[in-house]
Design an enzyme around this catalytic site. Structure first.
Site, PDB file in Angstrom:
ATOM      1  CG  PHE A 198     -32.233  61.255  15.145  1.00 20.95           C
ATOM      2  CD1 PHE A 198     -32.938  61.796  14.080  1.00 20.95           C
ATOM      3  CD2 PHE A 198     -32.928  60.968  16.314  1.00 20.95           C
ATOM      4  CE1 PHE A 198     -34.292  62.061  14.173  1.00 20.95           C
ATOM      5  CE2 PHE A 198     -34.278  61.221  16.418  1.00 20.95           C
ATOM      6  CZ  PHE A 198     -34.965  61.772  15.358  1.00 20.95           C
ATOM      7  CB  ILE A 199     -29.626  65.012  17.927  1.00 19.75           C
ATOM      8  CG1 ILE A 199     -30.715  64.148  18.583  1.00 19.75           C
ATOM      9  CG2 ILE A 199     -29.665  66.426  18.489  1.00 19.75           C
ATOM     10  CD1 ILE A 199     -30.512  63.899  20.064  1.00 19.75           C
TER      11      ILE A 199
ATOM     12  CE1 TYR B 282     -25.653  57.553  25.764  1.00 22.86           C
ATOM     13  CE2 TYR B 282     -27.764  57.095  26.811  1.00 22.86           C
ATOM     14  CZ  TYR B 282     -26.979  57.887  25.999  1.00 22.86           C
ATOM     15  OH  TYR B 282     -27.512  59.017  25.423  1.00 22.86           O
TER      16      TYR B 282
END
Length: 323
Positions: free
Chosen positions: A12-13, A152
């Protein structure tokens, strides 16, 4: 303009950062392993948007494989590396923590080692606002983020520390970017805004974890990409927040806006709040403004409107995307 390696180019980025770099005239080599962590059709769509640029080259490659990376570094002369390849998502990291460390931590180590070996002086690392869990808001970069509450966040903290090590030992200039809840067209389908739009548009039950009062510092993807490119500036070693910076917005408010732009009503199905989630996030972005001259331009209403419009335009194939 220089030659930039962008990892996670189909992400996405990564996609939006590549697109803006290419528009500015940079030569971009993008890599991505095109894994099935989420529906690969989104990644293929993003890549199709980049293939129209003559100054873009793509290689299917995994940053966990250092010898494959080494061959790429021998082939091209990079002026900088922007590492946007990552396994993202708090909840999924609780289910499968090992892959988060092999990609986010070992993958970062591989890239830093090759920056050292091939004398590449600039490294930009995507990190996360998830590190600020439990801290006072708005979050500033100098807060002691030593107690991550998800694998994460822990994997990203490890990558930050490795980056500092290579700055200290070998003089690699490092920009660490802590992103705050990025959204926009062609976003990740595990993120709330993509899911909320799809569920409301298709008349499916909207799964809301908690009561919807939890809030996020939502940041539009174009603004994030601009900040990422500005972070190519030589800074020594700096950790920099990139967030909306105005105020956090509740999920309930986000749902109301999506309902307005779709002209449809949500059918909400409440789920228990997840223990690894943050109740709220809010970035202090004064450092990004001072150091990089960066300020977000797209407000939440405009950004959501653009995102909904993209969804409506692409809804025929988005119906096939698995959440």
């Amino acid at each position: 303009m220089g030659s930039i390696l962008v990892t996670g180019a189909a992400g996405f980025i990564g996609w939006k950062t590549c697109e803006k770099l290419l528009e500015y005239g940079y030569t971009v080599v993008g890599i991505d392993n095109l894994n099935h962590h989420y529906d690969v059709r989104l990644k293929e769509w993003r890549l199709s948007q980049l293939e129209r640029f003559a100054n873009f080259t793509f290689h299917k490659l995994d940053i966990e494989h250092i010898e494959a990376l080494r061959s790429l570094f021998r082939k091209y002369k990079f002026d900088a590396v922007i590492n946007l390849a990552a396994r993202a998502g708090v909840r999924a990291s609780v289910e499968d923590p090992h892959v988060y460390f092999t990609t986010n931590t070992l993958g970062t180590l591989n890239l830093l080692e090759l920056c050292k070996d091939f004398d590449i002086g600039k490294f930009v690392l995507a990190s996360t606002s998830s590190l600020y869990a439990g801290q006072n808001m708005p979050f500033k970069e100098d807060l002691p983020v030593n107690t991550p509450i998800s694998p994460y966040a822990a994997s990203k903290k490890a990558a930050e520390v490795l980056s500092y090590t290579y700055h200290s030992l070998y003089g690699v200039d490092v920009s660490i970017l802590r992103y705050f809840t990025v959204y926009g067209p062609a976003g990740r389908p595990d993120m709330s805004i993509f899911r909320f739009i799809k569920w409301i548009d298709e008349g499916a039950p909207l799964q809301l974890f908690g009561d919807g009062s939890q809030s996020r510092d939502f940041t539009y993807v174009d603004d994030i990409a601009e900040g990422t490119i500005k972070a190519l500036k030589n800074v020594g070693y700096e950790i920099i927040n990139l967030g909306g910076g105005n105020k956090p917005y509740s999920l309930k408010y986000i749902i109301l806006l999506i309902e307005k732009f779709l002209n449809k009503k949500a059918k909400i199905e409440h789920k228990p709040f997840h223990i690894a989630d943050m109740k709220a996030s809010w970035a202090d972005i004064s450092k990004a403004n001072k150091l990089l001259g960066w300020q977000p331009r797209v407000g939440i209403e405009d950004g959501l409107k653009r995102t909904v419009e993209w969804h409506v335009k692409n809804r025929d194939w988005l119906k096939q995307v698995q959440l």
